[in-house]
Scaffold this motif. Structure first.
Motif, PDB file in Angstrom:
ATOM      1  N   ILE A  30       0.927  -1.285  -0.079  1.00 21.22           N
ATOM      2  CA  ILE A  30      -0.031  -0.034   0.136  1.00 21.22           C
ATOM      3  C   ILE A  30       0.842   1.153  -0.124  1.00 21.22           C
ATOM      4  O   ILE A  30       0.558   2.103  -0.868  1.00 21.22           O
ATOM      5  CB  ILE A  30      -1.032   0.017   1.256  1.00 21.22           C
ATOM      6  N   ALA A  31       1.972   1.182   0.677  1.00 23.12           N
ATOM      7  CA  ALA A  31       3.049   2.416   0.875  1.00 23.12           C
ATOM      8  C   ALA A  31       3.414   2.531  -0.576  1.00 23.12           C
ATOM      9  O   ALA A  31       3.547   3.764  -1.042  1.00 23.12           O
ATOM     10  CB  ALA A  31       3.951   2.251   1.856  1.00 23.12           C
ATOM     11  N   LEU A  34       1.109   4.382  -2.867  1.00 24.45           N
ATOM     12  CA  LEU A  34       0.871   5.670  -2.672  1.00 24.45           C
ATOM     13  C   LEU A  34       1.947   6.642  -2.806  1.00 24.45           C
ATOM     14  O   LEU A  34       1.747   7.534  -3.474  1.00 24.45           O
ATOM     15  CB  LEU A  34       0.311   5.987  -0.857  1.00 24.45           C
ATOM     16  N   GLY A  51       1.712   2.921   8.618  1.00 17.66           N
ATOM     17  CA  GLY A  51       0.842   1.891   8.043  1.00 17.66           C
ATOM     18  C   GLY A  51       0.699   0.918   8.990  1.00 17.66           C
ATOM     19  O   GLY A  51      -0.151   0.072   9.310  1.00 17.66           O
ATOM     20  N   SER A  75      -6.352  -3.492   4.901  1.00 20.24           N
ATOM     21  CA  SER A  75      -6.098  -2.641   3.771  1.00 20.24           C
ATOM     22  C   SER A  75      -6.981  -1.274   3.974  1.00 20.24           C
ATOM     23  O   SER A  75      -6.185  -0.395   3.965  1.00 20.24           O
ATOM     24  CB  SER A  75      -6.489  -3.338   2.461  1.00 20.24           C
ATOM     25  N   GLN A  76      -8.239  -1.130   4.497  1.00 21.78           N
ATOM     26  CA  GLN A  76      -8.822   0.120   4.550  1.00 21.78           C
ATOM     27  C   GLN A  76      -8.124   0.988   5.719  1.00 21.78           C
ATOM     28  O   GLN A  76      -8.118   1.971   5.604  1.00 21.78           O
ATOM     29  CB  GLN A  76     -10.104  -0.219   4.825  1.00 21.78           C
ATOM     30  N   ARG A  79      -4.395   2.096   4.878  1.00 25.31           N
ATOM     31  CA  ARG A  79      -4.565   3.221   3.817  1.00 25.31           C
ATOM     32  C   ARG A  79      -5.006   4.562   4.471  1.00 25.31           C
ATOM     33  O   ARG A  79      -4.488   5.494   4.228  1.00 25.31           O
ATOM     34  CB  ARG A  79      -5.315   2.740   2.675  1.00 25.31           C
ATOM     35  N   MET A  82      -2.456   6.270   6.782  1.00 25.15           N
ATOM     36  CA  MET A  82      -1.493   6.705   5.937  1.00 25.15           C
ATOM     37  C   MET A  82      -1.828   8.042   5.301  1.00 25.15           C
ATOM     38  O   MET A  82      -1.168   9.200   5.278  1.00 25.15           O
ATOM     39  CB  MET A  82      -0.763   5.908   4.555  1.00 25.15           C
ATOM     40  N   LEU A  83      -3.078   8.143   4.909  1.00 26.55           N
ATOM     41  CA  LEU A  83      -3.831   9.136   4.220  1.00 26.55           C
ATOM     42  C   LEU A  83      -3.978  10.228   5.391  1.00 26.55           C
ATOM     43  O   LEU A  83      -3.665  11.413   5.289  1.00 26.55           O
ATOM     44  CB  LEU A  83      -5.008   8.920   3.750  1.00 26.55           C
ATOM     45  N   GLU A 210      -5.333  -0.112 -12.457  1.00 22.09           N
ATOM     46  CA  GLU A 210      -4.360  -0.015 -11.184  1.00 22.09           C
ATOM     47  C   GLU A 210      -2.793  -0.253 -11.841  1.00 22.09           C
ATOM     48  O   GLU A 210      -2.323  -1.011 -10.646  1.00 22.09           O
ATOM     49  CB  GLU A 210      -5.088  -0.697 -10.295  1.00 22.09           C
TER      50      GLU A 210
END
Length: 246
Positions: A30-31, A34, A51, A75-76, A79, A82-83, A210
């Motif tokens: 995920i990192a 992003l 994360g 995952s949710q 993420r 991080m956001l 993606e």
């Protein structure tokens, strides 16, 4: 963002909780995704650390009886963590945001006068920049977004009030409602259809399929850094087209 994560001493089997260490690769994935959209000033290690904290929180809150896979749930949370940290740190430099705004305004004026999407040399000329300098500015604007909370601030807010406070005010426009508005989404779809064909393809590869920047570069036959420039330009083009909403 410099935080260090200590894994729980108990094992997943002993506690019934998901195996955290087995899912650390999810955090890194995920990192990396992003990072492809963020300025160079953002450190990968910082995102990973935040994360991992999100992963730990996910393991504490996860309830297998809800019928959701832990990977999906985590995952949710990862993420989101991080956001949240990126928003807190205001990761797009103020100068880069100012430059993106200038490009947006130039594109809007050119589209009105030319009745078509302006080409890069035309945008550069309107800004008084060489093509190389313009493309370098696009790279600096990596991470520019279609909508910012600041877009919904009034002149009073900029005079001293808090943007966050104005959003919380029920009398003000709620950006979340705007984004959820079906007519906004339809307007965005129509705006994307007016983009140059290459830009439409890049958006499809990036957001629908993606692919990462390197993979998109291979499809388009350009470098990864060039894809980054093109993505920044597409976002600015869309902001110019959606000005009545933003």
């Amino acid at each position: 963002m410099n935080r260090r994560v200590t894994y729980p001493s108990h094992t997943a089997a002993a506690s019934g909780a998901p195996d955290i260490e087995r899912h650390t690769s999810l955090v890194k994935k995920i990192a990396y995704l992003l990072m492809s959209r963020l300025p160079a000033s953002v450190e990968l290690d910082d995102l990973v650390q935040v994360g991992l904290i999100g992963l730990l929180e996910a393991s504490r809150q996860f309830d297998a009886s809800q019928g959701v896979l832990f990977e999906t749930f985590a995952s949710q949370r990862v993420r989101g963590a991080m956001l949240d940290e990126l928003r807190r740190a205001d990761w797009l430099p103020r100068q880069a945001r100012k430059q993106a705004k200038q490009i947006e305004e130039a594109i809007g004026k050119l589209e009105q006068s030319l009745a078509r999407p302006p080409r890069e040399p035309e945008i550069a000329e309107a800004l008084g920049l060489s093509l190389d300098d313009y493309q370098g500015t696009l790279f600096d604007c990596k991470g520019h977004q279609l909508v910012y909370y600041e877009d919904f601030a009034t002149d009073e807010d900029h005079g001293g009030g808090s943007v966050v406070e104005s959003i919380a005010d029920p009398r003000q426009v709620d950006p979340v409602e705007i984004l959820n508005d079906s007519s906004f989404r339809q307007g965005l779809v129509e705006a994307i259809k007016t983009l140059p064909e290459r830009d439409q393809l890049m958006m499809s590869l990036y957001y629908e399929q993606e692919l990462n920047l390197k993979e998109i570069g291979e499809v388009l036959g350009v470098t990864e850094s060039r894809v980054c420039q093109l993505h920044s330009q597409v976002v600015v083009r869309l902001r110019a087209k959606m000005r009545e909403w933003i």
